[in-house]
Design a protein around this motif. Structure first.
Motif: not given
Length: 249
Positions: A133-141, A218-225
């Motif tokens: 569902f297009e959420l960038a959570l924890g991806t860089r870690r 990144s969370v804002v950019a994806t979840a904010g869409r």
């Protein structure tokens, strides 16, 4: 009296945080995220923190049980607070230990991955479905933990990682039977307290890559869409249909 959703215990420098919603597979509610964040950031005498879950599963991810009545803005705020909690765990001035059994999914998998030591029970299954569902959570870690290729492979397919593969990838530091968790935690505690607290804090700050600002962005950019709620509902329906299909086959 209602039991706390996260119980805390501090004994001899070891802080134990227990996810206490077994009836919901310890799915992370906003209240749980805030409780973990508060416990980690307010710790003063802690030398080691242990995070575990009661019941069959460590954590079934972000609590989406009330998504139908939430707005996109509500969901964005919750995901931002989940990310803030994950950052507190990842950047804690003391080592952290995750004890993972059963399902370790979504935000629960991110919590597991954010810890210094990650002990998986042999039957544990780990999955990061957020990008469905297009959420960038924890991806860089995750990428920093297991490498770009492995992270991309897991995230692209949203596939389940068994405990043995998780150890091979470095997602789990070890596979340990639950009956041996206490023994392993005792060993890790001994290691944690052998160095002066000041040294541990500064060593961790120097060896922990800091991408907090980028991760929140990144969370804002994806979840904010626009359309986050609809994307989540579509994902939930697809999961339900796939489960029903497997049950009938």
């Amino acid at each position: 009296m209602t039991a706390p959703v996260v119980t805390t215990e501090l004994a001899e420098g070891v802080l134990t945080l227990t996810l206490n919603r077994p009836e919901a597979s310890n799915a992370l509610s906003l209240e749980m995220a805030e409780a973990i964040h508060s416990a980690i950031t307010s710790a003063k005498t802690v030398r080691l923190a242990v995070i575990k879950g009661i019941g069959k599963n460590f954590c079934a991810g972000f609590d989406l049980s009330d998504v139908a009545r939430l707005s996109d803005a509500d969901l964005l705020w919750r995901f931002m607070r989940i990310e803030t909690m994950l950052q507190a765990v990842y950047h804690a001035p003391f080592p952290t230990v995750a004890l993972g059994q059963g399902h370790i999914i979504g935000a629960g998998a991110d919590l597991f991955a954010a810890c210094t030591y990650r002990l998986a029970a042999p039957e544990a299954k780990i999955r990061f479905p957020g990008w469905n569902f297009e959420l960038a959570l924890g991806t860089r870690r995750l990428e920093r933990l297991i490498g770009k290729d492995a992270a991309f492979d897991i995230l692209l397919d949203g596939r389940t990682v068994a405990a043995s593969e998780a150890k091979t990838l470095g997602l789990a530091t070890d596979v340990v039977d639950q009956s041996d968790w206490s023994k392993t935690v005792n060993v890790l505690t001994t290691r944690a307290v052998q160095m002066p607290k000041f040294s541990t804090q500064h060593m961790r700050s120097l060896t922990t890559h800091d991408t907090r600002a980028q991760d929140i962005a990144s969370v804002v950019a994806t979840a904010g869409r626009p359309g986050l709620k609809d994307r989540i509902l579509t994902y939930q329906l697809a999961v339900k249909e796939a489960r029903e299909k497997r049950r009938q086959s």
